[in-house]
Every structure is written in structure tokens, then in C-alpha cells.
Design an enzyme around this catalytic site. Structure first.
Site, PDB file in Angstrom:
ATOM      1  N   ALA A  21       0.805  -1.238   0.000  1.00  0.00           N
ATOM      2  CA  ALA A  21       0.000   0.000   0.000  1.00  0.00           C
ATOM      3  C   ALA A  21       0.828   1.273   0.000  1.00  0.00           C
ATOM      4  O   ALA A  21       0.262   2.367   0.057  1.00  0.00           O
ATOM      5  CB  ALA A  21      -0.992   0.026   1.158  1.00  0.00           C
ATOM      6  N   ALA A  22       2.142   1.180  -0.097  1.00  0.00           N
ATOM      7  CA  ALA A  22       2.954   2.404  -0.143  1.00  0.00           C
ATOM      8  C   ALA A  22       2.602   3.247  -1.364  1.00  0.00           C
ATOM      9  O   ALA A  22       2.489   4.473  -1.284  1.00  0.00           O
ATOM     10  CB  ALA A  22       4.440   2.054  -0.141  1.00  0.00           C
ATOM     11  N   GLY A  23       2.425   2.579  -2.512  1.00  0.00           N
ATOM     12  CA  GLY A  23       2.044   3.307  -3.715  1.00  0.00           C
ATOM     13  C   GLY A  23       0.660   3.917  -3.604  1.00  0.00           C
ATOM     14  O   GLY A  23       0.423   5.043  -4.067  1.00  0.00           O
ATOM     15  N   ASP A  24      -0.266   3.198  -2.979  1.00  0.00           N
ATOM     16  CA  ASP A  24      -1.611   3.740  -2.765  1.00  0.00           C
ATOM     17  C   ASP A  24      -1.556   4.949  -1.846  1.00  0.00           C
ATOM     18  O   ASP A  24      -2.253   5.948  -2.071  1.00  0.00           O
ATOM     19  CB  ASP A  24      -2.519   2.671  -2.153  1.00  0.00           C
TER      20      ASP A  24
END
Length: 299
Positions: free
Chosen positions: A242-245
Site C-alpha cells: 500500500a505504499a504506492g496507494d
């Protein structure tokens, strides 16, 4: 507004990821609320912005958990439809160094159709920005882009899971936010440096590109910003899920609050840095107070 997926994340942890055909012993197993769309919606809400979500949930043992998780975070779920069948599921393998591999089973996310997008045009028109990914049917994403362009609503497309995309979608995209692997798939080639990759993506019709480079930060280019690389913050990664989210959500929030793209990317990089120091998709997402505190300590 976020249009996208809602998944339950089944996370197996081990000291490393297995090689193809290999069986290894794991260390722990967890269940988290996830899905790229839900992650982005929760991240926007936790950063203090109002967010509507267009999505679909199945009717199984995960339904109530996923819906109440969105609502508890402050996401407006009036446009989340219930459909017969299973919810979306992501099977995640996570290594001790933070690396992960993910298999997504779409489930109810397949029911976010072009027709369902048509039924929520007013919400698209009201939005300051629309965020979308590719864990729902491509025809719905294309229809959403058409409506957003007609309403002059900026559209931020996270092209994940990566696939070749049609020109009529790319030229209606205000911000395209691929990571390096996704950029390579979009361009059909490997080993392209960030400036060259951004230039080629812009030539495909995208208005702006935010090329996510992991620990190297993000490379920005386009009609609304000069070409510039914004560095990442150095932290000890625990889980990159979820880092990109988190980056997309924070980038969108900062842009809609009037920050210039470079400053918005720095804000988003700080939010993503916080998220990778925590386990789980949605539990890792920071509040606006946490991001501001992080930035004040980093400056």
C-alpha cells in the site's frame, strides 16, 4: 473521489519470498482490509479530506468487516454496491526486508461496470479529483475517464496491475502514476531511465507523469510541472504493501489543496515513508498530523 477495488488481504510473512516451486516455512499470518481503491480512499480520509467511493462488495464473511472499515475511516460509502458472490481477495507474501508478491482475485470488483459509473455522474462532476486503478474492469475505467474529461475533473490513474492501455484513456489522464515495472509494461520495453520513460509516456497523451521509483523517490514531468526528481525519505521498511496507494492519495490531497506538484510529491513521499514502517495496508496509512510532524522533523 476514488473508483476502485475493495479486497481482503491475506498476508503470509517469512524471512524471504519463496523461489518458484519452493516451499518455505512462514513466520506469521494476518488478515487486513485492503484493495488499491479502498487503500487510497482510506488514505485520503485519514489525511482529512472528504472522499466518496464507487466500488462493489460481495456477500461473504468479509463484507461487514470491509464496509465498516471504510466507514470508520470516514469514507462515504453510499456508492458502494452489494453484489452476490465473494468479495475481492489479495493473497500477499511478505519478506522481512519489506518486499512482497501479490495475487489478486477480483471477486465483486468485477461488478464495477461502465453502467455503474454512468449511474454516479453527479459524484464525478462534484469531485475535486478522481483517483482510479486497474483492479476493476478496464471498460469502467475508460468510461470514468470520459466522464471526468467532460466534467473537467482531474483524473489520477494508478496503472496497477500493469497492462497496455488505450490512447483514449491515456489522453484523458491528468496524472499517470506508474512505478518502474508498470512503466516498462506500458512502454513495452525495459531499462528506460526516468526522464526518457516520462517523456515517452507523455508522448502517449498523458498530461503529467509521476514515476514512482521506490527508495529513489518520484520523477515528475508534464504540462503542469517541470521535469524534476523528488527524493524519498530514508526509513527502515517493514512492509511496502500500500505504499504506492498511500503516495497517490497524499499526492492527490496535496494537489487539491493547492500545493505545487513538487511540494505535493514531497508531502506524498513523507506519507508513503511513514506507511512502509508499519505492517498491513490500511493500518499503515498515516494521518495528516503524522505527515506534518514527519516533515517538520525531516526539514
Amino acid at each position: 473521489m476514488v473508483v476502485g477495488s475493495i479486497n481482503i488481504d491475506l498476508v503470509a510473512c517469512a524471512n524471504r519470498l519463496p523461489a518458484p516451486g519452493e516451499t518455505i516455512l512462514g513466520r506469521s499470518f494476518d488478515v487486513f482490509n485492503g484493495g488499491k481503491g479502498a487503500n487510497q480512499a482510506v488514505a485520503v480520509a485519514k489525511l482529512g479530506a472528504h472522499v466518496d467511493m464507487i466500488a462493489a462488495l460481495g456477500t461473504d464473511l468479509f463484507t461487514e468487516r470491509l464496509l465498516s472499515g471504510l466507514q470508520a475511516a470516514g469514507v462515504d460509502t453510499h456508492a458502494v454496491q452489494m453484489v452476490a458472490g465473494p468479495c475481492g481477495v489479495a493473497h500477499i507474501s511478505r519478506a522481512d526486508n519489506g518486499e512482497n508478491s501479490i495475487i489478486v482475485i477480483s471477486g465483486a470488483n468485477r461488478e464495477v461496470t461502465a453502467g455503474y459509473i454512468d449511474s454516479h455522474l453527479d459524484a464525478v462532476r462534484r469531485a475535486a479529483m478522481v483517483l482510479v486503478q486497474l483492479e476493476t474492469p478496464l471498460e469502467a475505467v475508460i468510461r470514468l475517464a470520459e466522464h471526468a474529461a467532460e466534467a473537467k475533473t482531474p483524473l489520477m490513474l494508478d496503472p496497477a496491475p500493469a497492462m497496455p492501455l488505450p490512447e483514449n484513456l491515456l489522453r484523458r489522464t491528468t496524472w499517470l502514476t506508474p512505478n518502474e515495472t508498470e512503466a516498462q509494461i506500458l512502454l513495452g520495453r525495459v531499462n528506460i531511465d526516468p526522464p526518457a520513460a516520462a517523456e515517452k509516456l507523455l508522448a502517449m497523451g498523458v498530461r503529467n507523469v509521476a514515476l514512482k521509483l521506490g527508495s529513489q523517490g518520484v520523477f515528475l514531468a508534464g504540462r503542469d510541472c517541470p521535469a524534476e526528481q523528488v527524493p524519498a525519505f530514508k526509513v527502515q521498511a517493514v512492509d511496502t504493501t500500500a505504499a504506492g496507494d498511500c503516495f497517490n492519495a497524499a499526492f492527490a490531497v496535496a494537489l487539491t489543496r493547492g500545493k505545487a506538484p513538487v511540494l505535493a510529491a514531497r508531502y506524498a513521499a513523507a506519507a508513503a515513508a511513514i506507511s512502509v514502517t508499519r505492517a498491513g495496508a490500511q493500518p499503515s496509512l498515516p494521518t495528516s498530523a503524522e505527515v506534518e510532524a514527519f516533515l517538520s522533523q525531516a526539514s
